[in-house]
Design a protein around this motif. Structure first.
Motif, short mmCIF file in Angstrom:
data_model
loop_
_atom_site.label_atom_id
_atom_site.label_comp_id
_atom_site.label_asym_id
_atom_site.label_seq_id
_atom_site.Cartn_x
_atom_site.Cartn_y
_atom_site.Cartn_z
N UNK A 2 0.86 -1.18 0.00
CA UNK A 2 0.00 0.00 0.00
C UNK A 2 0.90 1.23 0.00
N UNK A 3 1.19 1.72 -1.13
CA UNK A 3 2.05 2.88 -1.25
C UNK A 3 1.63 3.68 -2.48
N UNK A 4 2.46 4.67 -2.79
CA UNK A 4 2.13 5.56 -3.90
C UNK A 4 2.04 4.80 -5.23
N UNK A 5 2.96 3.84 -5.39
CA UNK A 5 2.96 3.07 -6.64
C UNK A 5 1.66 2.31 -6.83
N UNK A 6 1.20 1.73 -5.74
CA UNK A 6 -0.06 0.97 -5.82
C UNK A 6 -1.21 1.92 -6.14
N UNK A 7 -1.18 3.08 -5.49
CA UNK A 7 -2.22 4.08 -5.77
C UNK A 7 -2.27 4.41 -7.25
N UNK A 8 -1.09 4.67 -7.81
CA UNK A 8 -1.03 5.02 -9.24
C UNK A 8 -1.52 3.87 -10.11
N UNK A 9 -1.10 2.69 -9.73
CA UNK A 9 -1.50 1.50 -10.49
C UNK A 9 -3.01 1.29 -10.44
N UNK B 114 -6.98 -4.15 -23.26
CA UNK B 114 -6.93 -2.75 -23.67
C UNK B 114 -6.01 -1.90 -22.80
N UNK B 115 -5.50 -2.49 -21.78
CA UNK B 115 -4.67 -1.72 -20.86
C UNK B 115 -3.36 -1.32 -21.52
N UNK B 116 -2.94 -0.11 -21.25
CA UNK B 116 -1.72 0.40 -21.85
C UNK B 116 -0.52 -0.48 -21.46
N UNK B 117 0.09 -1.14 -22.41
CA UNK B 117 1.18 -2.06 -22.06
C UNK B 117 2.44 -1.34 -21.61
N UNK B 118 2.51 -0.07 -21.92
CA UNK B 118 3.72 0.68 -21.53
C UNK B 118 3.70 1.11 -20.08
N UNK B 119 2.49 1.07 -19.52
CA UNK B 119 2.40 1.53 -18.14
C UNK B 119 3.00 0.49 -17.20
N UNK B 120 3.85 0.97 -16.31
CA UNK B 120 4.30 0.08 -15.26
C UNK B 120 4.80 0.89 -14.08
N UNK B 121 4.34 0.54 -12.93
CA UNK B 121 4.81 1.23 -11.74
C UNK B 121 6.21 0.72 -11.43
N UNK B 122 7.08 1.61 -11.03
CA UNK B 122 8.48 1.22 -10.87
C UNK B 122 8.70 0.05 -9.90
N UNK B 123 7.95 0.07 -8.82
CA UNK B 123 8.19 -0.95 -7.79
C UNK B 123 7.43 -2.25 -8.05
N UNK B 154 -10.59 5.59 -6.51
CA UNK B 154 -9.60 5.24 -7.55
C UNK B 154 -10.09 5.45 -8.98
N UNK B 155 -11.38 5.42 -9.19
CA UNK B 155 -11.86 5.73 -10.54
C UNK B 155 -12.09 7.24 -10.68
N UNK B 156 -12.73 7.80 -9.67
CA UNK B 156 -13.08 9.22 -9.74
C UNK B 156 -12.05 10.12 -9.06
N UNK B 157 -11.12 9.53 -8.37
CA UNK B 157 -10.06 10.25 -7.64
C UNK B 157 -10.66 11.32 -6.72
N UNK B 158 -11.66 10.94 -6.01
CA UNK B 158 -12.30 11.87 -5.08
C UNK B 158 -11.61 11.83 -3.72
N UNK B 186 -4.39 -6.35 -1.04
CA UNK B 186 -3.01 -6.72 -0.73
C UNK B 186 -2.89 -8.24 -0.61
N UNK B 187 -3.91 -8.82 0.02
CA UNK B 187 -3.90 -10.28 0.18
C UNK B 187 -4.12 -10.99 -1.15
N UNK B 188 -5.11 -10.49 -1.89
CA UNK B 188 -5.49 -11.17 -3.13
C UNK B 188 -4.45 -10.96 -4.25
#
Lengths: 124, 197
Positions: A2-9, B114-123, B154-158, B186-188
């Motif tokens: 649960x961190x910023x990366x997960x949020x972005x993802x 359809x998900x952007x294949x270039x997207x990847x979170x660094x960690x 997460x969809x609406x970023x409210x 996190x578990x799943x």
């Protein structure tokens, strides 16, 4: 995790376009659009009706005619004003009251003289 | 018509609602352009990927707006207000209709490549498609209020405050709902965490 990366993802994954949720077709809201169109028509009609109504009361006043009319009306009121006068007892009574005989005991219906002198047409 | 339509893009949502009260169809079109896709996504997710039901809900929502735009409280943000209305519609659907839970197989059909294949979170190292599939499945298993809090976040970023206003509950409840959902995710989704792989 649960961190910023997960949020972005998660934000990227949840975006409607990324989830293949297409833009809904405009046909879905045809009825709603018609309803709004009808609202506009009703508002326009109401507004026209109100304008016509207001037009009826719209006065085109000019200073001179209005001023002269006011003066004339004032003069007329002064002229026709109820005149008061005094009777022989010195009581101030109005002309209108005198004409109605409400305060004049001489011609009142309660007067005995008048009642006895009223011809009844009954004779033995 | 396009030119006239563009004229309305400069207006804020709240201004468009005022124009809507005066019967401006193009103001309605502009609002529909801005929100229909996001609201459909919201309804699709909230109503367990029943797209027909979601479209019905969307249609109902915009019909209600067209019927009585005066109901919009001008002191409030339109974005928050429209999602409050949507939230109430979902509650009604949950209350009055039996929501047919889609099977995981059906869900997998929904989730295309359809998900952007270039997207990847660094960690994180992950398969985007698999990740999304698992994410949607997990969401589908959540109780409505937790699912809704997650979608709005997460969809609406409210913000938490906005979600609390929409869900008509204290901010603490929203935080707790989100915390629960994230823990479950996190578990799943532990296999997508590079630390675990």
């Amino acid at each position: 995790m649960i961190n910023k990366n997960l949020d972005e993802l998660l934000i990227a994954s949840m975006h409607p376009e990324n989830s293949e949720i297409e833009k809904p077709e405009a046909e879905l809201v045809v009825a709603a659009r018609q309803m709004i169109g009808l609202r506009k028509r009703q508002l326009t009609e109401r507004s026209n009706l109100l304008q016509n109504f207001m037009q009826f009361f719209k006065l085109d006043l000019r200073v001179y005619p209005v001023g002269i009319s006011v003066l004339l009306l004032f003069g007329l009121v002064l002229f026709l004003r109820e005149q008061h006068y005094s009777n022989h007892n010195g009581t101030v009574i109005s002309q209108a009251e005198s004409m109605l005989s409400l305060k004049n005991s001489t011609i009142s219906v309660n007067s005995n003289t008048m009642l006895t002198s009223t011809p009844t047409g009954l004779r033995n | 018509m396009a030119e006239r339509k563009n004229r309305f893009t400069i207006y804020s949502d709240e201004e468009l609602m005022c124009l809507l009260c005066r019967g401006e169809v193009l103001a309605f079109d502009e609002l529909y352009d801005r929100y229909s896709q996001r609201l459909l996504a919201y309804f699709v997710r909230m109503l367990n990927f029943d797209r027909d039901l979601a479209k019905d809900a969307l249609q109902d929502l915009f019909l209600k707006i067209a019927e009585s735009p005066e109901k919009f409280d001008r002191t409030r943000s339109f974005k928050t207000w429209i999602f409050s209305v949507a939230s109430n519609r979902c509650k009604n659907f949950y209350r009055h209709q039996a929501i047919v839970l889609k099977s995981h197989n059906e869900l997998s059909v929904v989730l295309q490549e359809s998900f952007d294949p270039n997207f990847s979170a660094p960690a994180l190292r992950h398969d985007n498609r698999e990740f999304r599939k698992m994410l949607e499945e997990t969401l589908n298993d959540l109780p409505p209020e937790k699912k809704e809090a997650f979608i709005l976040k997460y969809q609406e970023e409210k913000s938490i405050a906005e979600i609390a206003e929409i869900q008509n509950c204290p901010e603490g409840s929203v935080k707790s709902r989100l915390h629960y959902t994230l823990k479950l995710l996190e578990e799943r989704l532990y296999m997508f965490n590079p630390v675990n792989s």
